[in-house]
Design a protein around this motif. Structure first.
Motif, PDB file in Angstrom:
ATOM      1  N   SER A 174       3.748   5.632  -5.618  1.00  0.00           N
ATOM      2  CA  SER A 174       3.597   5.682  -7.074  1.00  0.00           C
ATOM      3  C   SER A 174       2.500   6.667  -7.466  1.00  0.00           C
ATOM      4  O   SER A 174       2.642   7.439  -8.432  1.00  0.00           O
ATOM      5  N   LEU A 175       1.398   6.657  -6.734  1.00  0.00           N
ATOM      6  CA  LEU A 175       0.307   7.581  -7.003  1.00  0.00           C
ATOM      7  C   LEU A 175       0.763   9.031  -6.794  1.00  0.00           C
ATOM      8  O   LEU A 175       0.427   9.923  -7.587  1.00  0.00           O
ATOM      9  N   GLU A 176       1.556   9.249  -5.751  1.00  0.00           N
ATOM     10  CA  GLU A 176       2.072  10.594  -5.475  1.00  0.00           C
ATOM     11  C   GLU A 176       3.007  11.056  -6.601  1.00  0.00           C
ATOM     12  O   GLU A 176       2.942  12.200  -7.035  1.00  0.00           O
ATOM     13  N   GLU A 177       3.827  10.165  -7.086  1.00  0.00           N
ATOM     14  CA  GLU A 177       4.713  10.491  -8.197  1.00  0.00           C
ATOM     15  C   GLU A 177       3.906  10.807  -9.456  1.00  0.00           C
ATOM     16  O   GLU A 177       4.219  11.749 -10.189  1.00  0.00           O
ATOM     17  N   THR A 185       0.825  -1.187   0.000  1.00  0.00           N
ATOM     18  CA  THR A 185       0.000   0.000   0.000  1.00  0.00           C
ATOM     19  C   THR A 185       0.872   1.255   0.000  1.00  0.00           C
ATOM     20  O   THR A 185       0.572   2.230  -0.691  1.00  0.00           O
ATOM     21  N   GLU A 186       1.941   1.190   0.737  1.00  0.00           N
ATOM     22  CA  GLU A 186       2.858   2.333   0.789  1.00  0.00           C
ATOM     23  C   GLU A 186       3.493   2.551  -0.584  1.00  0.00           C
ATOM     24  O   GLU A 186       3.656   3.686  -1.037  1.00  0.00           O
TER      25      GLU A 186
END
Length: 100
Positions: A8-11, A2-3
């Protein structure tokens, strides 16, 4: 996991934001170039009109010049000083002859 997904989503969000900013910047540049293009086209039209006016004025001046050249009368070249002196002497001689 999840982290890792969060990272990846933040990037991806960061990349998307950067692209969005770049697109906005490019859009502003395109708009500025469009405005400059419109201004240049208007200037070009004005210059074309000015060229036509100047060309017409040049044609009128050329016609006036031709008309003036046709009216010019050539003046015969004047007598030289020597010829004038000779004529004066002849006149003086004639006057002296008449006095006698």
């Amino acid at each position: 996991m999840t982290e890792k997904i969060q990272k990846s989503l933040e990037e991806l969000r960061h990349l998307a934001e950067n692209w969005k900013n770049q697109v906005a910047s490019l859009q502003s540049e395109v708009n500025a170039l469009k405005e400059e293009n419109i201004q240049l086209q208007q200037d070009s039209v004005q210059k074309s009109v000015q060229i036509e006016q100047l060309s017409s004025e040049l044609n009128q001046l050329n016609l006036a010049l031709k008309a003036t050249e046709e009216r010019v009368v050539e003046v015969p070249v004047g007598k030289s000083n020597e010829e004038i002196d000779e004529l004066v002497k002849e006149i003086e001689f004639c006057i002296e002859q008449l006095k006698q």
